[in-house]
Design a protein around this motif. Sequence first.
Motif, PDB file in Angstrom:
ATOM      1  N   LYS A   1      48.619  36.452  41.679  1.00 18.91           N
ATOM      2  CA  LYS A   1      47.448  36.356  40.806  1.00 18.91           C
ATOM      3  C   LYS A   1      47.660  37.291  39.625  1.00 18.91           C
ATOM      4  CE  LYS A   1      44.219  35.041  44.400  1.00 18.91           C
ATOM      5  NZ  LYS A   1      42.998  35.392  45.116  1.00 18.91           N
TER       6      LYS A   1
ATOM      7  N   TYR B   1      46.239  38.858  36.009  1.00 21.54           N
ATOM      8  CA  TYR B   1      45.131  39.129  35.100  1.00 21.54           C
ATOM      9  C   TYR B   1      45.737  39.323  33.723  1.00 21.54           C
ATOM     10  CZ  TYR B   1      40.780  40.951  33.224  1.00 21.54           C
ATOM     11  OH  TYR B   1      39.641  41.115  32.487  1.00 21.54           O
TER      12      TYR B   1
ATOM     13  N   GLY C   1      52.509  32.330  38.612  1.00 30.76           N
ATOM     14  CA  GLY C   1      51.354  32.443  39.495  1.00 30.76           C
ATOM     15  C   GLY C   1      50.103  31.896  38.846  1.00 30.76           C
ATOM     16  N   THR C   2      48.972  32.243  39.412  1.00 32.58           N
ATOM     17  CA  THR C   2      47.670  31.809  38.922  1.00 32.58           C
ATOM     18  C   THR C   2      47.157  32.817  37.906  1.00 32.58           C
ATOM     19  OG1 THR C   2      47.182  30.793  41.051  1.00 32.58           O
ATOM     20  CG2 THR C   2      45.307  31.249  39.609  1.00 32.58           C
TER      21      THR C   2
ATOM     22  N   LEU D   1      44.175  34.289  36.172  1.00 32.87           N
ATOM     23  CA  LEU D   1      42.743  34.352  36.415  1.00 32.87           C
ATOM     24  C   LEU D   1      41.918  34.279  35.127  1.00 32.87           C
ATOM     25  CD1 LEU D   1      42.866  37.213  39.073  1.00 32.87           C
ATOM     26  CD2 LEU D   1      42.674  34.749  39.505  1.00 32.87           C
TER      27      LEU D   1
ATOM     28  N   TRP E   1      38.115  40.317  38.961  1.00 30.46           N
ATOM     29  CA  TRP E   1      39.420  39.696  38.764  1.00 30.46           C
ATOM     30  C   TRP E   1      40.538  40.733  38.718  1.00 30.46           C
ATOM     31  CZ3 TRP E   1      37.811  35.745  34.453  1.00 30.46           C
ATOM     32  CH2 TRP E   1      37.327  34.587  35.053  1.00 30.46           C
TER      33      TRP E   1
ATOM     34  N   GLU F   1      41.254  41.636  42.210  1.00 32.56           N
ATOM     35  CA  GLU F   1      41.880  40.522  42.906  1.00 32.56           C
ATOM     36  C   GLU F   1      43.338  40.303  42.483  1.00 32.56           C
ATOM     37  OE1 GLU F   1      40.990  35.767  42.831  1.00 32.56           O
ATOM     38  OE2 GLU F   1      39.257  37.107  42.769  1.00 32.56           O
ATOM     39  N   SER F   2      43.691  40.764  41.305  1.00 37.22           N
ATOM     40  CA  SER F   2      45.011  40.461  40.744  1.00 37.22           C
ATOM     41  C   SER F   2      46.126  41.253  41.418  1.00 37.22           C
ATOM     42  CB  SER F   2      45.021  40.747  39.238  1.00 37.22           C
ATOM     43  OG  SER F   2      44.979  42.140  38.995  1.00 37.22           O
ATOM     44  N   ASP F   3      47.327  40.682  41.322  1.00 37.32           N
ATOM     45  CA  ASP F   3      48.540  41.353  41.797  1.00 37.32           C
ATOM     46  C   ASP F   3      49.232  42.106  40.675  1.00 37.32           C
ATOM     47  OD1 ASP F   3      48.525  40.296  44.550  1.00 37.32           O
ATOM     48  OD2 ASP F   3      48.796  38.366  43.544  1.00 37.32           O
TER      49      ASP F   3
END
Length: 134
Positions: free
Chosen positions: A2, A4, A30-31, A33, A58, A61-63
């Motif tokens: 994830k 950001y 990746g995704t 956000l 977010w 939540e992010s990596d």
Amino acid sequence: MKIYFSGSIRGGQQDTDLYAELIQELKQYGTVLTEHIGSKTIDTTMTDQEIHDRDVMWVKESDVVIAEVTVPSLGVGYEIGRAIDMKKPIICLYRTINGKSTSAMIRGCSELQCFEYSNISKAKEILKTQLKTK
């Protein structure tokens, strides 16, 4: 993974095409956000509190946080500071424009990986090199 992505929204509208290209590149890792950062329109339906709370969630939540810091932004600086407190890996990208570089507070922070780039191809190379190790 994830991701950001952070960039100046209200002060950086001239860079939305660049942000959109960087976001498109990031999607292969990746995704993302925060795809809305690459949009030419600003969502005015959310309150400032809602935007703050969503974005902090977010970041949590992010990596990884990728910040385009060429255009000075209090919001981007705030997000970077919060991400540092959360021990997130942070990559900052910036361009030198008209002899002006990015903030020494950003470039001088040992908790950030900062990279200068001159064009989108160079930025993509940096992201490829940095993200393949994450």
